[in-house]
Every structure is written in C-alpha cells, then in structure tokens.
Design a protein around this motif. Structure first.
Motif: not given
Length: 192
Positions: A15-21, A24-27, A65-73, A91-99
């Motif tokens: 994942x190239x984009x850093x995620x912050x809290x 994860x709230x949005x996801x 920003x999450x759209x640009x990262x491919x985590x949200x449409x 991919x967003x669900x996967x990022x949330x599950x990893x967190x």
C-alpha cells in the motif's frame, strides 16, 4: 476523548498511501453502506464521535484521498448539487481488516479541561473550585444519562461490539461523575 494521532499510520505491504485514524473511521463507516460526506458526519456524530474527537471537516476531505488510493469508490449525482456518494472497495475492506488485526498497545490519553483546571487550582478561589466540581459532576452525569438514552434507542439495531463501546462510555462517565461527587463531599467536609 482521544484526539487523532499526529503521525499517520505506516502503510502495510503493497500500500503506497499512508492511512491515519480518520482513514479508518471513514472505511469503517462505509462498511455500513455507501454514504455522502454529510452522511458520514451524521454516522460519526451518533457513534464513534462519542469517544473519538476530530474535526468533522476531515470527513469531507478524507473520502477523496481514499478514492485516489483505490480504497473507496465515488459516484457523483448528475444535476442538482452533484452530491458525491462513497462506497468501500474490496481493497478498502482489506486495509480495514489489516488495521483491525494490528496490536493496539498505546496508552489511553485523557484530555479533560476540568482535571487541568483542578491541577492548577492553587490559584483559584474556593468558590471557583466548588463551581468546577459541581459543573464537572453535572456534565458527566448528563453524559452518562445520555448514553443510557442512546442505548435504549439503538439496542435493537446496534451490534454487540457497538453496544460494548457504549457500555464503556457509560461506565467511564459514571466513574468520573462519582469522582466529582466525592470531591464535592470532600469540599463540604474540608473547605479549601
């Protein structure tokens, strides 16, 4: 309340984009269904906003920003106000599950203006100290009562984990309410 961390969370493998809290709230909020930024703000206010404080303006910036990262449409309404509705991707669900799977070892941060004022009360008048104790007692009592009302409203709709967060909120508020009540009693027995 816990403020958002100043430093973003490091991305996981690939994942190239850093995620912050806020990411994860949005996801997390989008796992309950697609939403506009305004709807996200409403969802947060009724739920995690009770224990996770941050500027709601972030809920208008972060989805893009999450759209640009491919985590949200994003879908945009044609005509009218051209509202943008966001939905979580696989991919967003996967990022949330990893967190969610990451260890959570940091210490809980308490930011309470009443405690800060109490700490510096050497310079306060006895009336100021009594008013502080009374106001804080009432504030925490009202908040705990509000949590009880909220639980009654959502009990049939919320899942087990959401109800557990509400339970901790009620317990916390009742504990702090008791602290200020005990302090008021102490001031009656032994005035400042």
């Amino acid at each position: 309340m816990t403020p958002l961390p100043a430093e973003p969370v490091e991305p996981t493998a690939g994942r190239s984009r850093k995620l912050n809290a806020t990411s994860y709230v949005v996801l997390g909020m989008l796992t309950y269904g697609p939403a506009t930024s305004y709807q996200l703000k409403q969802r947060v206010a009724r739920s995690v906003g009770n224990f996770w404080a941050f500027a709601h303006s972030q809920l208008y910036d972060e989805p893009a920003r999450l759209v640009n990262a491919g985590l949200v449409t994003q879908t945009t309404e044609e005509g009218g106000r051209r509202k943008r509705t966001y939905a979580i991707t696989d991919e967003g669900r996967k990022a949330l599950a990893e967190w969610l799977a990451e260890p959570t070892l940091e210490q809980t941060e308490v930011r309470d203006t009443g405690l800060l004022k109490l700490f510096f009360s050497t310079g306060a008048t006895p009336d100021d100290i009594r008013r502080l104790a009374r106001d804080r007692y009432q504030s925490h009592r009202d908040r705990a009562d509000g949590y009880l009302r909220q639980r009654a409203e959502i009990e049939s709709l919320a899942d087990r984990w959401q109800l557990k967060t509400l339970e901790l909120g009620m317990r916390y508020e009742r504990t702090v309410e008791k602290f200020w009540k005990d302090f008021m009693d102490e001031l009656d027995r032994d005035p400042p």
